[in-house]
Design an enzyme around this catalytic site. Sequence first.
Site, short mmCIF file in Angstrom:
data_model
loop_
_atom_site.label_atom_id
_atom_site.label_comp_id
_atom_site.label_asym_id
_atom_site.label_seq_id
_atom_site.Cartn_x
_atom_site.Cartn_y
_atom_site.Cartn_z
N TYR A 110 -10.04 -10.05 -7.45
CA TYR A 110 -9.07 -10.24 -8.53
C TYR A 110 -9.44 -11.41 -9.43
CZ TYR A 110 -6.42 -6.85 -5.91
OH TYR A 110 -6.04 -5.70 -5.27
N ARG A 169 -0.39 -2.15 -7.03
CA ARG A 169 -0.78 -3.20 -6.08
C ARG A 169 -1.80 -4.13 -6.74
NH1 ARG A 169 -1.44 -4.51 -0.48
NH2 ARG A 169 -3.61 -4.73 0.19
N ARG A 225 0.86 -1.18 0.00
CA ARG A 225 0.00 0.00 0.00
C ARG A 225 0.90 1.23 0.00
NH1 ARG A 225 -2.29 -3.45 4.04
NH2 ARG A 225 -4.41 -4.16 3.49
N HIS A 244 -4.75 -8.86 3.33
CA HIS A 244 -6.22 -8.77 3.46
C HIS A 244 -6.68 -9.64 4.63
CE1 HIS A 244 -6.82 -7.68 -1.08
NE2 HIS A 244 -6.52 -6.64 -0.34
N HIS A 303 -2.17 2.71 -6.35
CA HIS A 303 -2.83 1.44 -6.00
C HIS A 303 -2.94 0.51 -7.20
CE1 HIS A 303 -4.31 0.10 -2.18
NE2 HIS A 303 -5.36 -0.50 -2.72
N LYS A 343 -2.85 -2.31 7.73
CA LYS A 343 -4.03 -1.76 8.41
C LYS A 343 -4.18 -2.39 9.78
CE LYS A 343 -6.75 -0.48 4.35
NZ LYS A 343 -8.02 -0.67 3.63
#
Length: 307
Positions: free
Chosen positions: A281, A249, A151, A272, A246, A175
Site C-alpha cells: 500500500y 479492502r 475479506r 496480515h 477486495h 486466514k
Amino acid sequence: MASQLQDELDAFLAFLTLEKGLSENTLSNYQVDLEQFRLFLMEARKVRSWKEVSAGHVSDWIYSLSEADYSNASLCRKLSSLRSLDAFLLRDGCIRKSFTEIVSGPSLRRKAPYTLSIQEVERLISAPDETTPQGLRDVAILELFYSSGLRVSELTGLQLQQMDLEIGALKVFGKGSKERVCPIGRKAIAALERYLEVGRPQLVRAKTGSSVFISSRGSAISRKTIWVLIRKYASLAGIDKPVKPHMLRHSFATHLLSGGADLRVIQELLGHADISTTQIYTSVESERVRSAHDEFHPRSRGNMDTV
C-alpha cells in the site's frame, strides 16, 4: 509403489486441514498444485517415490509450466505449495534431503492494488435503495467492508455474536483461523443498526441461523452474491472500472495510510501475518504523491507558465 506419492500427499493435505485450519479455497489451491506436480513426476519422469524427487525435477516442472504460459504469480504460488510439502516430508522423515531448497522461483513484482477514490466509495455506498430490506442490507455490507477492511470470506461468515455495536467492534477469524478485533466506524454502525432493526427481520425465515448478512431466502449470503451486488452498485454509481469486493479492502488500507495511519496498525487491522504484505500500500500512496507533484508543482507540469 505408484500409490506412495499419493499416500504422502494425502497425509499432507490432511495435516493442512486438521492442524492448520486453512480455508477451503486455500486447500483447493494446494491440492491442484501438488496433484499437478505428482502427475508430472509419474508421467514425465517415471518417479514413484518422494525420496526419488530432486531439485532438477522441480526446476523442470516449473520450466514446463512457464512454457505453457503460466503467469509468474501462478508459478510462485505453485512453488510455494511445493515448498510446504517438502518441509512436511522432511519433518516426518519421509525424505532425507530437501528437493526445493536450491530451486529459485521466477521474480515476482507485486502490482499496486487497484483502489477507489473516497468520492467513488461514497457513490458506491449511496447506490442501494434503502427503502427495501435488501437495500438496507447492502448498504450495511458496503459500509462494513470499507469501515473495517474485511475479506469477503470474513464478511459472509460473520455471525451476530461476533459484533458489539455498543463499543463499535467485531471479532473475526481470518486466514488460518487467526482471530483479530476490528473497529467499526460510526457510519457503518448506523447502517448496521438500521439493517438489524428494520431490514434483517424481514429477511429471516424459519431456518435462518445467526449469520449477520442473509439472502432473501433467509440463508447466509454467499461470496458470489457479494460479487454480483458490488458490480451492480458500481454500475449504478457510474464507476468506470472493474470493481471487486477486495477493492474496498484495498481502499480501506490506502485511505488509512493517506490519512497518516501507521503501517503496523494497518497490518493489524487487515490481519496480515507479514508486514511485507502490507507494504504494497505504500506504493499506492507513493504513486498518488508523485501524481499530485506532477500535476501541481510548477516545475513538474508539462506546460509551465512563462514569466
